[in-house]
Scaffold this active site. Structure first.
Site, PDB file in Angstrom:
ATOM      1  N   GLY A  54      40.410  46.578  36.905  1.00  0.00           N
ATOM      2  CA  GLY A  54      40.535  46.014  35.553  1.00  0.00           C
ATOM      3  C   GLY A  54      39.990  46.901  34.456  1.00  0.00           C
ATOM      4  O   GLY A  54      40.209  48.126  34.434  1.00  0.00           O
ATOM      5  N   SER A  82      35.528  49.374  39.421  1.00  0.00           N
ATOM      6  CA  SER A  82      36.570  49.578  40.434  1.00  0.00           C
ATOM      7  C   SER A  82      37.923  48.954  40.111  1.00  0.00           C
ATOM      8  O   SER A  82      38.921  49.320  40.748  1.00  0.00           O
ATOM      9  CB  SER A  82      36.075  49.033  41.769  1.00  0.00           C
ATOM     10  OG  SER A  82      35.660  47.699  41.619  1.00  0.00           O
ATOM     11  N   ASP A 138      25.497  45.149  45.245  1.00  0.00           N
ATOM     12  CA  ASP A 138      25.265  44.126  44.225  1.00  0.00           C
ATOM     13  C   ASP A 138      24.583  44.706  42.981  1.00  0.00           C
ATOM     14  O   ASP A 138      23.385  44.995  43.004  1.00  0.00           O
ATOM     15  CB  ASP A 138      24.412  43.018  44.846  1.00  0.00           C
ATOM     16  CG  ASP A 138      24.211  41.863  43.881  1.00  0.00           C
ATOM     17  OD1 ASP A 138      24.874  41.850  42.812  1.00  0.00           O
ATOM     18  OD2 ASP A 138      23.395  40.977  44.187  1.00  0.00           O
ATOM     19  N   ALA A 139      25.359  44.805  41.913  1.00  0.00           N
ATOM     20  CA  ALA A 139      24.832  45.366  40.656  1.00  0.00           C
ATOM     21  C   ALA A 139      23.715  44.498  40.069  1.00  0.00           C
ATOM     22  O   ALA A 139      22.928  44.981  39.251  1.00  0.00           O
ATOM     23  CB  ALA A 139      25.955  45.488  39.626  1.00  0.00           C
ATOM     24  N   GLU A 190      32.800  46.014  46.497  1.00  0.00           N
ATOM     25  CA  GLU A 190      34.123  46.016  47.127  1.00  0.00           C
ATOM     26  C   GLU A 190      33.992  46.095  48.647  1.00  0.00           C
ATOM     27  O   GLU A 190      32.935  46.435  49.166  1.00  0.00           O
ATOM     28  CB  GLU A 190      34.939  47.209  46.609  1.00  0.00           C
ATOM     29  CG  GLU A 190      35.161  47.215  45.108  1.00  0.00           C
ATOM     30  CD  GLU A 190      36.046  46.079  44.602  1.00  0.00           C
ATOM     31  OE1 GLU A 190      36.700  45.408  45.426  1.00  0.00           O
ATOM     32  OE2 GLU A 190      36.058  45.849  43.375  1.00  0.00           O
ATOM     33  N   LYS A 230      29.582  34.320  26.999  1.00  0.00           N
ATOM     34  CA  LYS A 230      29.921  35.427  26.100  1.00  0.00           C
ATOM     35  C   LYS A 230      29.056  35.384  24.831  1.00  0.00           C
ATOM     36  O   LYS A 230      28.719  36.419  24.264  1.00  0.00           O
ATOM     37  CB  LYS A 230      31.409  35.397  25.753  1.00  0.00           C
ATOM     38  CG  LYS A 230      32.331  35.670  26.955  1.00  0.00           C
ATOM     39  CD  LYS A 230      32.101  37.036  27.575  1.00  0.00           C
ATOM     40  CE  LYS A 230      33.077  37.344  28.695  1.00  0.00           C
ATOM     41  NZ  LYS A 230      32.727  38.588  29.412  1.00  0.00           N
ATOM     42  N   TYR A 243      38.085  28.450  27.371  1.00  0.00           N
ATOM     43  CA  TYR A 243      37.473  29.774  27.287  1.00  0.00           C
ATOM     44  C   TYR A 243      36.358  29.817  26.219  1.00  0.00           C
ATOM     45  O   TYR A 243      35.197  29.631  26.538  1.00  0.00           O
ATOM     46  CB  TYR A 243      38.535  30.882  27.069  1.00  0.00           C
ATOM     47  CG  TYR A 243      37.963  32.214  27.501  1.00  0.00           C
ATOM     48  CD1 TYR A 243      38.253  32.767  28.745  1.00  0.00           C
ATOM     49  CD2 TYR A 243      37.042  32.888  26.692  1.00  0.00           C
ATOM     50  CE1 TYR A 243      37.643  33.935  29.176  1.00  0.00           C
ATOM     51  CE2 TYR A 243      36.430  34.060  27.112  1.00  0.00           C
ATOM     52  CZ  TYR A 243      36.748  34.580  28.343  1.00  0.00           C
ATOM     53  OH  TYR A 243      36.133  35.736  28.766  1.00  0.00           O
ATOM     54  N   LEU A 294      31.223  43.754  34.377  1.00  0.00           N
ATOM     55  CA  LEU A 294      31.204  42.927  35.590  1.00  0.00           C
ATOM     56  C   LEU A 294      31.938  41.614  35.355  1.00  0.00           C
ATOM     57  O   LEU A 294      31.859  41.033  34.278  1.00  0.00           O
ATOM     58  CB  LEU A 294      29.769  42.574  35.979  1.00  0.00           C
ATOM     59  CG  LEU A 294      28.863  43.667  36.527  1.00  0.00           C
ATOM     60  CD1 LEU A 294      27.538  43.061  36.951  1.00  0.00           C
ATOM     61  CD2 LEU A 294      29.512  44.376  37.702  1.00  0.00           C
ATOM     62  N   ALA A 295      32.656  41.158  36.354  1.00  0.00           N
ATOM     63  CA  ALA A 295      33.183  39.789  36.362  1.00  0.00           C
ATOM     64  C   ALA A 295      32.902  39.273  37.761  1.00  0.00           C
ATOM     65  O   ALA A 295      33.410  39.814  38.734  1.00  0.00           O
ATOM     66  CB  ALA A 295      34.678  39.775  36.065  1.00  0.00           C
TER      67      ALA A 295
HETATM   68  P1  NAI Z   1      37.831  42.565  37.339  1.00  0.00           P
HETATM   69  O1  NAI Z   1      37.745  41.410  38.286  1.00  0.00           O
HETATM   70  O2  NAI Z   1      39.063  43.386  37.340  1.00  0.00           O
HETATM   71  O3  NAI Z   1      36.593  43.580  37.592  1.00  0.00           O
HETATM   72  C1  NAI Z   1      35.310  43.139  37.920  1.00  0.00           C
HETATM   73  C2  NAI Z   1      34.455  44.311  38.371  1.00  0.00           C
HETATM   74  O4  NAI Z   1      33.129  43.821  38.642  1.00  0.00           O
HETATM   75  C3  NAI Z   1      34.920  44.989  39.672  1.00  0.00           C
HETATM   76  O5  NAI Z   1      34.677  46.386  39.589  1.00  0.00           O
HETATM   77  C4  NAI Z   1      33.990  44.385  40.728  1.00  0.00           C
HETATM   78  O6  NAI Z   1      33.783  45.202  41.889  1.00  0.00           O
HETATM   79  C5  NAI Z   1      32.714  44.284  39.920  1.00  0.00           C
HETATM   80  N1  NAI Z   1      31.742  43.336  40.454  1.00  0.00           N
HETATM   81  C6  NAI Z   1      31.834  41.991  40.568  1.00  0.00           C
HETATM   82  N2  NAI Z   1      30.673  41.487  41.074  1.00  0.00           N
HETATM   83  C7  NAI Z   1      29.846  42.541  41.261  1.00  0.00           C
HETATM   84  C8  NAI Z   1      28.525  42.680  41.741  1.00  0.00           C
HETATM   85  N3  NAI Z   1      27.769  41.627  42.115  1.00  0.00           N
HETATM   86  N4  NAI Z   1      27.989  43.925  41.832  1.00  0.00           N
HETATM   87  C9  NAI Z   1      28.710  45.025  41.472  1.00  0.00           C
HETATM   88  N5  NAI Z   1      29.957  44.948  40.980  1.00  0.00           N
HETATM   89  C10 NAI Z   1      30.518  43.723  40.887  1.00  0.00           C
HETATM   90  O7  NAI Z   1      37.510  41.973  35.901  1.00  0.00           O
HETATM   91  P2  NAI Z   1      37.994  42.310  34.415  1.00  0.00           P
HETATM   92  O8  NAI Z   1      39.038  41.333  34.026  1.00  0.00           O
HETATM   93  O9  NAI Z   1      38.228  43.753  34.238  1.00  0.00           O
HETATM   94  O10 NAI Z   1      36.675  41.878  33.607  1.00  0.00           O
HETATM   95  C11 NAI Z   1      35.671  42.789  33.194  1.00  0.00           C
HETATM   96  C12 NAI Z   1      35.054  42.279  31.905  1.00  0.00           C
HETATM   97  O11 NAI Z   1      36.072  42.239  30.894  1.00  0.00           O
HETATM   98  C13 NAI Z   1      34.492  40.862  32.009  1.00  0.00           C
HETATM   99  O12 NAI Z   1      33.314  40.762  31.244  1.00  0.00           O
HETATM  100  C14 NAI Z   1      35.597  40.013  31.375  1.00  0.00           C
HETATM  101  O13 NAI Z   1      35.112  38.787  30.850  1.00  0.00           O
HETATM  102  C15 NAI Z   1      36.052  40.958  30.278  1.00  0.00           C
HETATM  103  N6  NAI Z   1      37.371  40.669  29.701  1.00  0.00           N
HETATM  104  C16 NAI Z   1      38.472  40.474  30.516  1.00  0.00           C
HETATM  105  C17 NAI Z   1      39.700  40.136  29.949  1.00  0.00           C
HETATM  106  C18 NAI Z   1      40.922  39.898  30.788  1.00  0.00           C
HETATM  107  O14 NAI Z   1      41.899  39.352  30.282  1.00  0.00           O
HETATM  108  N7  NAI Z   1      40.938  40.299  32.041  1.00  0.00           N
HETATM  109  C19 NAI Z   1      39.858  40.025  28.478  1.00  0.00           C
HETATM  110  C20 NAI Z   1      38.678  40.369  27.726  1.00  0.00           C
HETATM  111  C21 NAI Z   1      37.478  40.639  28.329  1.00  0.00           C
END
Ligand code: NAI
Length: 395
Positions: free
Chosen positions: A52, A50, A111-112, A75, A244, A235, A139-140
């Protein structure tokens, strides 16, 4: 109702439906401006779809390759007089855009990490698609309840072994100040690995395989980050880095179980997302990084990163190119020595007073607001809007 940004620390508690739709449309338009993917996946499951990187990972195969997508996220839908979360409105907008093009898109909100969610998604795949050929795990989350023991684990962002003192940025107040973060306990490390490591990724893949809904040769990918030495203590060498590492070990285990090349980890660029804005020190690094990458014409957001990931690694018809540790490196531009040298120089100089000259803090702030659908051109923020919006995951 009128919806305006309400920022509390590093989160915004409101989101604008039309603004989020405009943000999603911008990403779709970007993908459509690129050549179609040569060998796109047909049916894609995106877990964390949803916002990022996950949202971008749903948009690219759908609008760059006509893929049918199932998205899973956690969400808040809007209710009468109360705005929902950005990821909800993003998903509403994604589904509407997909429907306009006759593209199958179905979403699940919940909850995934739970077994129930895995069962519901598997049922939908079996009924609607038969199988999936790509599973994106993005997921984050700050916490996870392990379905096997019912225990809830909380992740944290801490150094390991010694305390860490570094400059950080209060993004709300535009202040640069030193922060000291105390080292993690063994329990902190264990909890963070349970939440952000690869255990749940493996559970998803095992469940999908056991149910027979993985297409022959199906692949899966999860995202990681490395970054510069200055953020290593918080990190790469910290609690999240341990998680990671576990994710990479999970990829190796998945490859043993399902065949070499099935599971990949892609190391992505540091970007403003809801997850990254919560990490101490990183938003200051991102502000300096954006300045330099924009100056050198190398800046990318989530959609550009994921477009490049698919166009050059995942959808080429050839095996992806991997680093010595078997990972895809789409952070290659961020890690160029000339970029890192410039960022390091600026890092040593940056203060509250020169923040806006030395860094792209203005760009950081506007990207942050865009995550919640604010500051998009063409959206009338003074107009009444309905916070209740429906998608296939509910209303
Ligand atoms: P984000 O916060 O934008 O997206 C997280 C997603 O996970 C959302 O769709 C949210 O609804 C979903 N989510 C969270 N808990 C959940 C649950 N219990 N059940 C179902 N869905 C759930 O995060 P972002 O930054 O896109 O991170 C995604 C991945 O990318 C992570 O593994 C992060 O470590 C990695 N990453 C992020 C970077 C950054 O700079 N933002 C850089 C490199 C990797």
């Amino acid at each position: 109702m009128l919806i305006q940004p309400k920022i509390r620390g590093f989160i915004c508690t409101t989101a604008h439906p039309e603004g989020c739709a405009a943000h999603v449309q911008q990403q779709i338009d970007f993908v459509k401006s690129q050549p179609p993917l040569p060998y796109p996946p047909k049916n894609v499951l995106v877990i964390g779809a949803s916002t990022g990187y996950g949202l971008a990972s749903r948009i690219v195969p759908a609008f760059g390759g006509g893929a049918r997508t199932i998205g899973v996220f956690f969400e808040k839908p809007g209710v009468d007089k109360k705005s929902g979360s950005a990821g909800w409105y993003n998903s509403v907008a994604f589904e509407a855009a997909a429907a306009r093009e006759g593209l199958y898109a179905r979403s699940f909100n919940g909850d995934a990490f739970s077994t129930g969610m895995k069962e519901s998604v598997i049922e939908a795949i079996a009924q609607d698609l038969g199988t999936v050929d790509l599973v994106i795990y993005s997921l984050a989350s700050p916490r996870r309840t392990d379905p096997t023991d019912g225990q809830t684990y909380n992740s944290c962002l801490k150094p390991i072994g010694a305390s860490y003192t570094q400059k950080t940025l209060n993004t709300d107040k535009a202040e640069v100040y030193p922060i000291t973060i105390e080292p993690a306990s063994e329990e902190d490390i264990h909890h963070t690995v349970k939440v952000m490591g690869g255990e749940d990724w493996e559970l998803w893949m095992d469940a999908l395989a056991a149910a027979g809904v993985l297409a022959p040769g199906a692949r899966t990918i999860a995202y990681s980050y490395i970054g510069p030495e200055l953020t290593f203590p918080i990190y790469t060498n910290g609690t999240i880095g341990r998680a990671k590492e576990h994710l990479e070990q999970s990829a190796a285990r998945l490859n043993e179980r399902f065949g070499s090349g099935t599971a990949l980890v892609s190391v992505n660029k540091a970007l403003v997302t809801q997850a990254s804005s919560a990490i101490p020190v990183v938003p200051l690094y991102i502000s300096l990084l954006y300045k330099e990458m924009k100056r050198q014409g190398l800046h990318e957001g989530c959609i550009e990163q994921i477009q490049r990931l698919f166009a050059t690694q995942l959808a080429t018809g050839n095996a992806p190119q991997l680093d010595a540790k078997g990972r895809v490196r789409i952070d290659d531009w961020e890690m160029r020595p000339e970029i890192q040298a410039a960022v390091e120089k600026a890092w040593n100089q940056v203060t509250t007073e020169n923040l806006r000259q030395i860094s792209d803090f203005d760009g950081y702030q506007s990207e942050f607001l865009k995550l919640f659908g604010f500051g998009l051109t063409g959206v009338d923020y003074d107009a009444e809007t309905d916070p209740v919006r429906a998608c296939s995951a509910g209303a």
